[in-house]
Design an enzyme around this catalytic site. Sequence first.
Site, short mmCIF file in Angstrom:
data_model
loop_
_atom_site.label_atom_id
_atom_site.label_comp_id
_atom_site.label_asym_id
_atom_site.label_seq_id
_atom_site.Cartn_x
_atom_site.Cartn_y
_atom_site.Cartn_z
N SER A 140 0.86 -1.19 0.00
CA SER A 140 0.00 0.00 0.00
C SER A 140 0.88 1.23 0.00
CB SER A 140 -0.88 0.01 1.26
OG SER A 140 -1.59 1.23 1.37
N TYR A 153 -2.98 -0.30 10.49
CA TYR A 153 -2.86 -0.62 9.06
C TYR A 153 -1.54 -0.13 8.46
CZ TYR A 153 -4.09 -0.90 4.09
OH TYR A 153 -4.10 -1.19 2.75
N LYS A 157 1.57 -2.31 6.81
CA LYS A 157 1.97 -2.25 5.39
C LYS A 157 3.44 -1.85 5.25
CE LYS A 157 -1.76 -3.67 3.32
NZ LYS A 157 -1.79 -4.80 2.38
N1 LIG Z 1 -8.75 -0.29 -1.26
C1 LIG Z 1 -7.72 0.49 -1.01
O1 LIG Z 1 -7.85 1.73 -0.91
C2 LIG Z 1 -6.34 -0.12 -0.89
C3 LIG Z 1 -5.21 0.72 -1.04
C4 LIG Z 1 -3.95 0.17 -0.93
C5 LIG Z 1 -3.80 -1.19 -0.68
N2 LIG Z 1 -4.90 -1.99 -0.53
C6 LIG Z 1 -4.69 -3.40 -0.26
O2 LIG Z 1 -5.30 -4.15 -1.29
C7 LIG Z 1 -5.53 -5.48 -0.81
C8 LIG Z 1 -6.91 -5.92 -1.26
O3 LIG Z 1 -7.86 -5.12 -0.62
P1 LIG Z 1 -9.12 -4.49 -1.38
O4 LIG Z 1 -8.95 -3.03 -1.38
O5 LIG Z 1 -9.32 -5.20 -2.66
O6 LIG Z 1 -10.25 -4.80 -0.30
P2 LIG Z 1 -11.51 -5.78 -0.33
O7 LIG Z 1 -12.02 -5.73 1.06
O8 LIG Z 1 -12.42 -5.42 -1.46
O9 LIG Z 1 -10.88 -7.21 -0.65
C9 LIG Z 1 -10.09 -7.90 0.29
C10 LIG Z 1 -10.42 -9.39 0.19
O10 LIG Z 1 -9.52 -10.07 1.09
C11 LIG Z 1 -10.30 -11.02 1.82
N3 LIG Z 1 -9.65 -11.30 3.10
C12 LIG Z 1 -9.65 -10.52 4.20
N4 LIG Z 1 -9.00 -11.14 5.19
C13 LIG Z 1 -8.58 -12.33 4.71
C14 LIG Z 1 -7.88 -13.42 5.27
N5 LIG Z 1 -7.49 -13.40 6.55
N6 LIG Z 1 -7.60 -14.49 4.49
C15 LIG Z 1 -8.02 -14.52 3.19
N7 LIG Z 1 -8.72 -13.53 2.62
C16 LIG Z 1 -9.00 -12.44 3.37
C17 LIG Z 1 -11.67 -10.39 2.00
O11 LIG Z 1 -12.66 -11.37 2.30
C18 LIG Z 1 -11.85 -9.71 0.64
O12 LIG Z 1 -12.47 -10.58 -0.29
C19 LIG Z 1 -5.32 -5.42 0.70
O13 LIG Z 1 -4.07 -5.98 1.02
C20 LIG Z 1 -5.33 -3.94 1.00
O14 LIG Z 1 -4.62 -3.62 2.16
C21 LIG Z 1 -6.17 -1.46 -0.64
#
Ligand SMILES: NC(=O)c1ccc[n+]([C@@H]2O[C@H](COP(=O)([O-])OP(=O)(O)OC[C@H]3O[C@@H](n4cnc5c(N)ncnc54)[C@H](O)[C@@H]3O)[C@@H](O)[C@H]2O)c1
Length: 244
Positions: A140, A153, A157
Amino acid sequence: MTSPWGGDRPFTAVVTGAGSGIGLALAAQLRERGAELVLADVDRAAVLGAAERLGATAVVADVADPEAVEQLAEQASGARFVCLNAGIVGPSVGAPWEVPAAEWDRVFAVNVAGVVNGLRAFVPRLLGAAEPAHVLVTASLAGMTVFPGGGAYGPSKHAVAAVVAHAAMALEGTPVGIGMICPALVATGMSPVGADPADVAREALRAVDDGVFAVVPPEWRAAVVDQLATVAAGGRPTPPAPAG
Ligand SMILES: NC(=O)c1ccc[n+]([C@@H]2O[C@H](COP(=O)([O-])OP(=O)(O)OC[C@H]3O[C@@H](n4cnc5c(N)ncnc54)[C@H](O)[C@@H]3O)[C@@H](O)[C@H]2O)c1
């Protein structure tokens, strides 16, 4: 460049957190590139739905559980592309001392140990296969620079980014590549606003094609460097801001 694809060689890809958001978008685009998919998520309904849509194998697994991730790697033993993407934000978004101990534990268990469990389960298998392979980690922007608040968080990260950097040095000279994406806000289950996850996934796979180690949004790069330079020179960090 270390890439598992190229030519018409079929390959298997694994995506954790594939039931939603960035993981689902990565899975869809890997499918377009011809990958056989093994999709993992802790959310049963979400991963079953994604797998049905994409003609993939679904695995219900909590990435915080090393045994579950080991079983996932066993089930996807032919995988050459592994996206360690699953992650969570805890409910607390305040200062470090305002975050309950259990929340620190869970956020680090999923975000950091989840990636470490993935590396421990998959990398030895990928090295053993001695073929081009790649691990793509979803870190992230919050792991590249420090924003005010953010609870557990941001620190989690930063740990993820450090793990990926250590792994990259250790994998130098092997056919196994590793890289990370460091997106700012993305419109997913995690955030109501932000970039389109399909765009983030497209850029992530293009980075693998181009041998780019870390994908950091261009408008944030100067802020990342400036904050680090300030701290390296003895100054206190101030909130970063995008250019333009
Ligand atoms: N959305 C943002 O703004 C953003 C920005 C930077 C990084 N990220 C990162 O992107 C990645 C994906 O997140 P997203 O934004 O797509 O969110 P999201 O919530 O849409 O998807 C995350 C998925 O991970 C699954 N998950 C959660 N905990 C889990 C576990 N213990 N084991 C297996 N699966 C699990 C959830 O059920 C969900 O389907 C994450 O690592 C998040 O930190 C997100």
